[in-house]
Design a protein around this motif. Structure first.
Motif, PDB file in Angstrom:
ATOM      1  N   ASN A 226       0.830  -1.212   0.000  1.00 19.84           N
ATOM      2  CA  ASN A 226       0.000   0.000   0.000  1.00 19.84           C
ATOM      3  C   ASN A 226       0.860   1.257   0.000  1.00 19.84           C
ATOM      4  N   ILE A 227       1.656   1.433  -1.033  1.00 20.19           N
ATOM      5  CA  ILE A 227       2.529   2.602  -1.163  1.00 20.19           C
ATOM      6  C   ILE A 227       1.905   3.609  -2.118  1.00 20.19           C
ATOM      7  N   ILE A 228       1.943   4.897  -1.708  1.00 22.87           N
ATOM      8  CA  ILE A 228       1.555   5.982  -2.607  1.00 22.87           C
ATOM      9  C   ILE A 228       2.708   6.976  -2.674  1.00 22.87           C
ATOM     10  N   SER A 229       2.737   7.777  -3.737  1.00 24.52           N
ATOM     11  CA  SER A 229       3.828   8.737  -3.921  1.00 24.52           C
ATOM     12  C   SER A 229       3.388  10.171  -3.670  1.00 24.52           C
ATOM     13  N   LYS A 230       2.081  10.403  -3.586  1.00 18.97           N
ATOM     14  CA  LYS A 230       1.574  11.744  -3.258  1.00 18.97           C
ATOM     15  C   LYS A 230       0.290  11.606  -2.461  1.00 18.97           C
ATOM     16  N   LEU A 231       0.055  12.575  -1.579  1.00 15.13           N
ATOM     17  CA  LEU A 231      -1.065  12.469  -0.650  1.00 15.13           C
ATOM     18  C   LEU A 231      -2.404  12.405  -1.365  1.00 15.13           C
ATOM     19  N   GLY A 232      -2.522  13.089  -2.497  1.00 24.41           N
ATOM     20  CA  GLY A 232      -3.768  13.090  -3.248  1.00 24.41           C
ATOM     21  C   GLY A 232      -4.201  11.710  -3.698  1.00 24.41           C
ATOM     22  N   ASP A 233      -3.263  10.758  -3.744  1.00 23.77           N
ATOM     23  CA  ASP A 233      -3.629   9.386  -4.140  1.00 23.77           C
ATOM     24  C   ASP A 233      -4.608   8.751  -3.158  1.00 23.77           C
ATOM     25  N   VAL A 234      -4.634   9.248  -1.920  1.00 23.79           N
ATOM     26  CA  VAL A 234      -5.569   8.716  -0.929  1.00 23.79           C
ATOM     27  C   VAL A 234      -7.015   8.932  -1.401  1.00 23.79           C
ATOM     28  N   LEU A 235      -7.271  10.061  -2.046  1.00 28.02           N
ATOM     29  CA  LEU A 235      -8.615  10.340  -2.543  1.00 28.02           C
ATOM     30  C   LEU A 235      -9.027   9.340  -3.601  1.00 28.02           C
ATOM     31  N   GLU A 236      -8.093   9.001  -4.481  1.00 25.20           N
ATOM     32  CA  GLU A 236      -8.397   8.026  -5.534  1.00 25.20           C
ATOM     33  C   GLU A 236      -8.683   6.653  -4.944  1.00 25.20           C
ATOM     34  N   ILE A 237      -7.994   6.313  -3.867  1.00 25.11           N
ATOM     35  CA  ILE A 237      -8.192   5.004  -3.234  1.00 25.11           C
ATOM     36  C   ILE A 237      -9.534   4.937  -2.505  1.00 25.11           C
TER      37      ILE A 237
END
Length: 239
Positions: A226-237
């Protein structure tokens, strides 16, 4: 991603390195400021000064609850540069000038990063209750108010107040309790594998790792589903 979205009812956020740097360890942000300010030391010398300052701040109460993030940075930069001067690696007469310059550079970078993070927090807070769990110096409330993001969190769990520091999983237990949820209903978002992801998962929370440049090569090489590279990716998830 290995997240059961049907079970997520609340969120726990880390602060330092998560909301204010976009995943990079704070040492990297300060090192960049040193370079911009023309402080001619090696990275290894800088890292020694950084560690000294962190230990000094843990040993003595230099940072007070009313200090905002700029105040805190200025205190940290003075300690680092005074140590370097004491080692004969920096001109003592330039400590105040360069402390102010590096603090300003770091503060402006943090303010811009938190402003971007604020958009994500606003969207998430409309759907989920959120708590902040942070290793900090007793002034996190002031910092969050200064940056305009305190309103997004129903509770703040701070190490200096609780007397518990990450990676002790008990600090996350306090965060889960503040949400009024069970660990499996809680999603933790943090930038440190060792201090956020491992302890959160050890008590049954789900976790997302915002992975940037870490303190060690070992952490940089670490993998997780569960790795993301930018905080905005949380919204997509989550959306």
């Amino acid at each position: 991603m290995n997240i059961d979205l049907t079970r997520v009812k609340g969120l726990i956020f880390d602060y330092g390195g998560t909301l204010d740097t976009g995943g990079d360890h704070w040492s990297e942000i300060i090192w960049q400021a040193y370079q911009q300010a023309g402080i001619a030391v090696t990275k290894e010398e800088f890292r020694e000064a950084y560690v000294f300052a962190e230990r000094e701040l843990a040993r003595e109460r230099h940072i007070l609850p009313a200090h905002d993030f700029h105040d805190m940075l200025l205190i940290k930069m003075r300690i680092e540069l005074q140590w370097l001067a004491g080692q004969g690696l920096f001109a003592p007469a330039s400590v105040e000038e360069k402390s102010a310059e590096t603090a300003r550079i770091c503060y402006e970078a943090a303010r811009a990063c938190v402003a971007d993070a604020s958009k994500v927090l606003e969207a998430l807070s409309a759907r989920y209750p959120m708590v902040l769990v942070s290793n900090f110096y007793g002034n996190i409330e002031t910092v969050l108010e200064d940056f305009g993001v305190r309103k997004y969190f129903s509770a703040i769990i701070e190490s200096a107040v609780m007397g518990i520091r990450k990676p002790d999983p008990r600090i996350f237990e306090h965060g889960v309790k503040a949400l009024g949820l069970q660990p499996e209903q809680t999603l933790v978002i943090g930038d440190s594998y060792r201090k956020d992801i491992v302890p959160a998962e050890s008590i049954g929370c789900q976790a997302i790792w915002l992975k940037g440049k870490g303190w060690t090569a070992e952490e940089d090489a670490q993998l997780h589903p569960n790795i993301i590279s930018k905080l905005g990716d949380v919204l997509e998830i989550l959306f």
